[in-house]
Design a protein around this motif. Structure first.
Motif, PDB file in Angstrom:
ATOM      1  N   MET A   5      92.648   4.757  91.694  1.00 55.12           N
ATOM      2  CA  MET A   5      93.008   5.743  92.698  1.00 55.12           C
ATOM      3  C   MET A   5      94.409   5.389  93.156  1.00 55.12           C
ATOM      4  N   ALA A   6      95.377   6.177  92.751  1.00 59.76           N
ATOM      5  CA  ALA A   6      96.774   5.809  92.984  1.00 59.76           C
ATOM      6  C   ALA A   6      97.370   6.623  94.111  1.00 59.76           C
ATOM      7  N   CYS A 518      99.336  12.052  92.891  1.00 56.04           N
ATOM      8  CA  CYS A 518      99.324  11.130  94.033  1.00 56.04           C
ATOM      9  C   CYS A 518      98.039  10.314  94.115  1.00 56.04           C
ATOM     10  N   ARG A 519      96.904  10.946  93.827  1.00 59.31           N
ATOM     11  CA  ARG A 519      95.637  10.244  94.042  1.00 59.31           C
ATOM     12  C   ARG A 519      94.611  10.498  92.941  1.00 59.31           C
ATOM     13  N   GLY A 520      95.071  10.982  91.802  1.00 57.05           N
ATOM     14  CA  GLY A 520      94.133  11.278  90.730  1.00 57.05           C
ATOM     15  C   GLY A 520      93.646  10.036  90.004  1.00 57.05           C
ATOM     16  N   GLN A 521      92.394  10.079  89.581  1.00 55.04           N
ATOM     17  CA  GLN A 521      91.897   9.010  88.710  1.00 55.04           C
ATOM     18  C   GLN A 521      92.667   9.044  87.397  1.00 55.04           C
ATOM     19  N   PHE A 522      92.833   7.885  86.801  1.00 51.94           N
ATOM     20  CA  PHE A 522      93.674   7.754  85.613  1.00 51.94           C
ATOM     21  C   PHE A 522      92.847   7.366  84.403  1.00 51.94           C
ATOM     22  N   ARG A 523      93.174   7.997  83.301  1.00 50.56           N
ATOM     23  CA  ARG A 523      92.514   7.682  82.035  1.00 50.56           C
ATOM     24  C   ARG A 523      93.544   7.777  80.918  1.00 50.56           C
ATOM     25  N   ALA A 524      93.570   6.798  80.038  1.00 49.12           N
ATOM     26  CA  ALA A 524      94.506   6.783  78.920  1.00 49.12           C
ATOM     27  C   ALA A 524      93.737   6.730  77.605  1.00 49.12           C
ATOM     28  N   GLU A 535      95.342  11.266  81.413  1.00 44.41           N
ATOM     29  CA  GLU A 535      94.786  12.320  82.262  1.00 44.41           C
ATOM     30  C   GLU A 535      94.775  11.827  83.704  1.00 44.41           C
ATOM     31  N   ARG A 536      95.193  12.683  84.626  1.00 42.51           N
ATOM     32  CA  ARG A 536      95.106  12.430  86.054  1.00 42.51           C
ATOM     33  C   ARG A 536      94.215  13.514  86.643  1.00 42.51           C
TER      34      ARG A 536
END
Length: 606
Positions: A5-6, A518-524, A535-536
């Motif tokens: 969570m960024a 700003c606050r999306g979960q991240f997946r690579a 993906e955000r």
């Protein structure tokens, strides 16, 4: 895989406040008491929102490093200066830069171009005056730009008053620096205390005839190391920090922090076996001169200092970030040690610089990103650095054709994005600087035959503003370093009027304001050896997908398989490269997304 969570987004708070005001406005038109309640609630929410913004302003910032000597020369002496930076602040504000970090501007003989400091509380005359700096801080604040200063605690100049007093063994300064007696060989010849080497080549010890001892310098001989085991040194450097905080700076980048402490017994370091050159930094394992446990305690002390300052004075959080080239587990201790003690707000992440280049494939990129996120303690903020004044420029390291794609990667990763001045327009290293024009200390130390292998000058050449003399950097006949000859076709002015690296960069800075960024979960994910994707995702909002082809062949990739998208779902282009055939707003199929060689796309999934 760790999901992050960024950052924090304030749009939800805005929406809640708007809804409350609308609702309360309808219900309380005839109720005085209700209006008071509304005012109280609104005021409380606004206060909470402001406090939240002040505390977390840095967690998703675009941080822009300025190398002052090469940024903009306002007075025609061939050297960039503070008034030059002030002149260009509107450009940075228009670009969307939220914070600037200045490489050292302190009073200095310039042996190592500002990292050899004679007075930590004064400005080097080539750069201007304290009044200029105060003007810069004020103008930056007016434009909404935070200011980060370089803090250089490991060493001073040998012309610093402290060193002169230490040489003379004046009261209170006897042990301000690292002094040691000579060793004698079997023939009675004076020798350094041990086998330690300077990072910049040669022995880390220099004899001082007046004092009758050797002093330690982990960098040039003109940069004696301070003794941080002496409480008076700690007190003096604390005072330096507070001085600049009182001036209004928002934080510090702490230089070479892992060199602060050395082995108290001055033991010889073990040999690496990599080279027979006893003056090379590669000759020994640096187990007694780097990454000692005391470093973390000192960092935690400075973290408390800036936190206490913020608590006492209010306003935005004052932050610290650290520079240390070390193994990943050690770097993570700079966030927080195993006992839960906080250090830096973030340690600079150099993995994208040190571990990736034009030969890397998609697996390497995803591995380096995931590695940082997996090791980073939960609840902390990641950061990504593509270039700086000590390393090969991004466009040279990855190749000019990958510049837009690399910026898409940098700007859509979670957390802080760091840009070195000139990277936004794709500036390249000037590898043809002659020996006569070379000024970098490590390059001069190794000599004419090898200087190009180690010189940092190619990445420090003047900013390329336009096609005028010296690329618009200076009116001088000869600037301090030669301008890259490609400035006639690679400069900011030309890029402002057409699709370009700069236009892509600016679009990405704006894109970072989206909730998903700003606050999306991240997946690579790795799609093949040439293509990777991020993906955000934010629940209830549009997801953003970045897809990058680092290879020389055109590719069509199926994102439905890796991201679980619906068959034939469409993606809308948000940002495309400057040479792309795709435009913002174009719809593209998720199951056969076309990518040209070296192309990156940032798309929205609706």
């Amino acid at each position: 895989m760790q999901q992050v969570m960024a950052g924090v987004d304030d749009k939800d708070t805005d929406a809640e406040m708007s809804a409350m005001l609308n609702d309360e406005g309808v219900r309380t038109e005839t109720g005085t008491e209700s209006n008071k309640d509304t005012d109280t609630k609104t005021g409380t929410m606004m206060d909470q929102k402001m406090e939240h913004k002040e505390k977390d302003w840095w967690k998703h910032m675009t941080l822009y490093q300025i190398y002052p000597r090469s940024f903009m020369d306002s007075n025609g002496d061939g050297v960039g200066d503070l008034q030059g930076i002030i002149m260009k602040l509107p450009y940075l504000a228009e670009t969307g830069i939220e914070a600037i970090w200045l490489s050292p501007i302190y009073k200095s003989p310039m042996v190592d171009f500002g990292y050899d400091i004679t007075d930590f509380k004064d400005i080097h005359t080539e750069y201007g005056t304290m009044k200029d700096l105060e003007m810069l801080i004020t103008e930056a604040k007016r434009l909404g730009i935070k200011m980060i200063m370089d803090f250089v605690p490991n060493h001073t100049s040998d012309q610093n008053m402290w060193f002169e007093k230490s040489v003379n063994r004046e009261d209170g300064y006897e042990d301000f620096y690292m002094w040691a007696d000579a060793k004698m060989d079997k023939d009675g010849k004076r020798m350094p205390p041990n086998n330690w080497q300077s990072v910049f080549y040669g022995s880390a010890w220099t004899w001082n005839e007046k004092r009758g001892q050797y002093y330690l310098h982990q960098f040039t001989s003109a940069q004696p190391d301070l003794n941080f085991r002496n409480p008076k040194v700690v007190e003096a450097m604390d005072e330096v920090m507070r001085f600049w905080l009182d001036k209004g700076v928002n934080g510090f980048r702490i230089d070479a922090i892992n060199h602060l402490f050395e082995d108290a017994e001055l033991r010889d370091e073990p040999l690496t076996g990599k080279t027979d050159d006893k003056y090379s930094y590669e000759y020994t394992e640096h187990v007694y001169t780097k990454d000692l446990p005391e470093v973390m305690s000192m960092l935690q002390h400075w973290r408390k200092l800036v936190d206490d300052y913020t608590m006492k004075h209010g306003g935005p959080a004052r932050i610290i970030m650290t520079e240390a080239y070390a193994d990943l587990k050690t770097i993570m201790d700079y966030y927080e040690t195993h006992d839960g003690k906080k250090g830096a707000h973030f340690p600079f992440n150099f993995n994208l610089i040190t571990n990736l280049n034009e030969k890397s494939d998609a697996r390497d990129y995803v591995f380096e990103v995931q590695k940082w996120l997996i090791y980073m303690p939960r609840g902390y903020t990641p950061n990504w650095v593509m270039g700086n004044h000590d390393n090969v420029r991004m466009a040279t390291r990855f190749g000019p054709k990958r510049v837009d794609a690399m910026h898409m990667m940098l700007m859509t990763l979670p957390g802080v994005a760091v840009t070195y001045n000139g990277e936004e327009i794709g500036m390249q290293d000037n590898r043809d600087i002659t020996w006569e024009d070379t000024v970098d200390p490590p390059a001069r130390n190794v000599g004419r035959e090898k200087y190009k292998e180690v010189s940092r000058d190619p990445a420090r050449t003047p900013y390329q503003w336009n096609t005028q003399k010296n690329a618009g950097f200076s009116s001088a006949e000869k600037p301090w370093l030669p301008v890259h000859p490609n400035y006639k076709h690679l400069n900011l002015k030309q890029q402002m009027s057409q699709p370009s690296h700069y236009s892509v960069y600016k679009s990405l800075v704006e894109l970072r304001k989206m909730p998903a960024m700003c606050r999306g979960q991240f997946r690579a994910e790795v799609l093949n050896r040439d293509v990777f994707a991020f993906e955000r995702e934010v629940k209830g909002d549009n997801s953003v997908i970045t897809v990058i082809n680092i290879g020389p062949r055109a590719r069509a990739v199926n994102l439905t398989e890796v991201f679980g998208l619906k068959y034939q779902q469409q993606l809308t282009v948000l940002v495309a490269g400057s040479k792309s055939t795709h435009s913002t707003g174009n719809a593209l199929p998720a199951d056969a997304l076309p990518l040209a060689p070296y192309e990156g796309l940032v798309c929205m999934l609706e």
